[in-house]
Design a protein around this motif. Structure first.
Motif, PDB file in Angstrom:
ATOM      1  N   ARG A 113       0.844  -1.186   0.000  1.00  0.00           N
ATOM      2  CA  ARG A 113       0.000   0.000   0.000  1.00  0.00           C
ATOM      3  C   ARG A 113       0.880   1.236   0.000  1.00  0.00           C
ATOM      4  N   ARG A 114       0.501   2.212  -0.804  1.00  0.00           N
ATOM      5  CA  ARG A 114       1.165   3.512  -0.760  1.00  0.00           C
ATOM      6  C   ARG A 114       0.278   4.435   0.072  1.00  0.00           C
ATOM      7  N   LEU A 115       0.817   4.886   1.197  1.00  0.00           N
ATOM      8  CA  LEU A 115       0.056   5.682   2.156  1.00  0.00           C
ATOM      9  C   LEU A 115       0.692   7.049   2.332  1.00  0.00           C
ATOM     10  N   PRO A 116      -0.087   8.052   2.744  1.00  0.00           N
ATOM     11  CA  PRO A 116       0.547   9.305   3.170  1.00  0.00           C
ATOM     12  C   PRO A 116       1.584   8.997   4.243  1.00  0.00           C
ATOM     13  N   TRP A 117       2.715   9.700   4.209  1.00  0.00           N
ATOM     14  CA  TRP A 117       3.807   9.324   5.100  1.00  0.00           C
ATOM     15  C   TRP A 117       3.379   9.282   6.563  1.00  0.00           C
ATOM     16  N   LEU A 118       2.651  10.293   7.040  1.00  0.00           N
ATOM     17  CA  LEU A 118       2.283  10.313   8.446  1.00  0.00           C
ATOM     18  C   LEU A 118       1.356   9.151   8.788  1.00  0.00           C
ATOM     19  N   THR A 119       0.455   8.803   7.893  1.00  0.00           N
ATOM     20  CA  THR A 119      -0.425   7.648   8.123  1.00  0.00           C
ATOM     21  C   THR A 119       0.410   6.387   8.324  1.00  0.00           C
ATOM     22  N   ALA A 120       1.404   6.193   7.465  1.00  0.00           N
ATOM     23  CA  ALA A 120       2.270   5.019   7.586  1.00  0.00           C
ATOM     24  C   ALA A 120       3.076   5.061   8.885  1.00  0.00           C
TER      25      ALA A 120
END
Length: 571
Positions: A379-386
């Protein structure tokens, strides 16, 4: 993309069997340490302090009015305060727990404990893998959890973090407020208080170094030779007379020198002192997260050996400072056959397109000539979400033992055979036992061993042996398994990772009292060398100056050097 590997945009689904839960829990235990939960003589022994200007005594957003608040066993809050933490192997019963909301309150709590003759310990993030806080001799605990402020100090031109803040809080406030971050651990619930002084690491360490590499200053409540208690701020400035106290907190372990109340962060290479958005690393907009499983079914010893060898050879090729693959971070949990499958997870912090290229190259290298994972979930996620999601849910009510080693080279074929044997042994009922290999190096290896107190600066892998069990009665079997596995891995060097051609000692944020036990360490190399190498003598000198009465001590604490001519803490 590696041929035969399936990718999906769907969420990773949890498998509901006890074996699967055990396997995933073991891996999370490693990341809760501070991969780094590191935690460590660490998380439980260091602490935090007030926001605002240095020495102001101002409290954070969750301050304790009228504190320090002394919570005794009759207080209904007591049981909650002593039960915080991830590793439930130990439970202390101190006479009191001090809740503190500012540096001034920490000073008062330490002063009261010292004057009463109490054996003192400090709790920051809440967990420790040994009994440094939850020890029968500890009669007073300072709980730093109310001190969670994260802000920008305009006077010092640096970001200030109270040591009771969790890494998740640090990530969220730094990124949403200024678009920056620190390269700290994978688990959002780890506390900053112990993670930072032990040289914590995580998904961005190969790009930006250790979190302690970005430490500009630290505030510590110390006790001098006469028993006087005060707060001291030490910076990395060359002309700071307290600089050695700062240096000791860049990898010398938490809880050794006093009570850490606040950290200030500014990258050494930051040249713009006017824009906070340029003073710490800026992460990529997105992060590519991934998980993959390798079933034990059909995985014979030959294929297992090739898979682990491939993984180690990739780490050797890509462990140098400045390597183009530094954006990729992975944790490979090789689990007991009873758990069903091995697990690989990680993140790639690179631009879209480049992130997938790096991941596919890594997976292709690991799978070359051997078994491919049953499924790859990306999954490619917004950095902060990850970053906030990290390695998944908290560890929960498990008893945990962890052992560590820095590796300069991949595991030898003999060591891989040892891993395979202990993962497939039929003479034990251990399920949640694993050997975890984390990618390391990159920017971590750009500094010299003496630049900071963290001396392990040329390793390419971080190895952890983990055991995790649910019931106290299971402890003997699980402890026997992990001790024997670790001993056999390093049998050529007395059962421990003595610094040499392949290994390079152990990680203080994963404390292991077995390293100080002659039964398990027959190498003739003291545990202090395994953790601190050539920096140990310098750390003892810092201890002698700032904690000459050895107030802050535990089973693996730095002990003060012999008294010097000048009284400690007086300069």
């Amino acid at each position: 993309m590696a041929r035969g590997i399936e990718s999906t945009d769907s969420e990773e689904t949890a498998v509901g069997t006890p074996e699967e839960h055990a396997r995933r829990t073991v891996l999370r235990a490693a990341t809760a340490a501070g991969a780094g939960l590191a935690l460590t003589a660490p998380e439980a022994r260091a602490a935090a302090g007030g926001g605002g200007a240095a020495g102001s005594g101002a409290g954070g957003a969750d301050g304790v009015p009228g504190g320090p608040l002394s919570v005794v066993p009759a207080d209904p809050r007591y049981d909650h305060l002593i039960a915080r933490g991830a590793s439930n192997r130990f439970r202390g019963r101190p006479e009191r727990v001090y809740l503190v909301g500012s540096t001034a309150q920490v000073v008062r709590a330490v002063r009261e404990a010292v004057r009463s003759g109490a054996r003192l310990a400090v709790r920051s993030g809440g967990h420790c893998f040994e009994d440094f806080v939850d020890h029968p001799d500890v009669t007073a605990v300072i709980d730093m959890s109310p001190m969670r402020d994260v802000s920008f100090d305009t006077r010092r031109r640096a970001f200030v973090v109270e040591a009771g803040a969790t890494l998740g809080e640090v990530y969220r406030k730094l990124y949403l407020g200024w678009g920056v971050t620190v390269p700290a651990g994978y688990h959002a619930e780890v506390g900053a208080g112990g993670h930072v002084p032990g040289g914590g690491y995580g998904p961005l360490c190969r790009l930006f170094g250790l979190v302690s590499d970005h430490l500009y200053a630290v505030e510590v409540v110390v006790v001098d030779r006469e028993g006087e208690t005060r707060a001291v701020v030490a910076t990395r400035e060359r002309d700071d007379p307290h600089r050695e106290l700062w240096w000791a907190h860049t990898g010398g372990g938490g809880g050794n020198y006093g009570v850490v109340t606040r950290f200030w962060f500014r990258s050494p290479k930051a040249t713009d002192r006017t824009d906070p958005g340029r003073m710490l690393p800026v992460p990529t907009r997105t992060a590519l997260t991934f998980t993959a499983d390798w079933s034990w079914e059909g995985l014979d010893e030959e294929r297992f050996t090739r898979m682990v060898r491939n993984h180690g050879q990739w780490a050797e090729r890509h462990g140098a400072a400045g390597d183009r693959s530094a954006a990729l971070y992975a944790e490979f949990a090789l689990t007991r056959r009873a758990a069903g499958a091995h697990m690989l997870l990680g993140q790639v912090a690179a631009e879209p397109g480049e992130d997938r290229r790096l991941l596919d190259g890594f997976l292709g290298a690991v799978c070359a000539g051997t078994t491919r994972p049953g499924a790859l979930k990306v999954r490619r996620l917004p950095w902060l979400t990850a970053a906030l999601r990290g390695s998944g849910e908290a560890v929960g009510d498990w008893h945990i033992k962890i052992k560590s080693a820095f590796l300069r080279r991949r595991l030898t074929d003999r060591q891989i055979a040892v891993v395979h044997r202990h993962l497939t042994r039929a003479d034990t009922g251990v399920i949640a036992g694993s050997v975890v290999l984390n990618t390391y190096g990159g920017a971590v290896n750009a500094l010299s061993p003496s630049a900071t107190a963290m001396p392990h600066r040329d390793s390419v892998l971080k190895l952890s042996c983990l055991a995790s069990w649910a019931e106290p009665g299971q402890a003997p079997e699980y402890l026997a398994w992990i001790r024997e596995c670790y001993r056999d891995l390093f049998t050529g060097t007395g059962g421990v990772p003595v610094p040499g051609e392949t290994a390079d000692g152990a990680f203080i944020n994963y404390p292991d009292t077995d390293l100080a036990a002659p039964r398990w360490n027959t190498s003739g190399t003291p545990w202090q060398t395994l953790y601190y190498k050539g920096n140990h003598a310098r750390l003892r000198a810092v201890k002698a100056r700032w904690d000459p009465r050895d107030i802050f001590r535990h089973a693996l604490s730095v002990r003060p050097a012999r008294p010097t001519a000048s009284p400690a803490g007086k300069s």
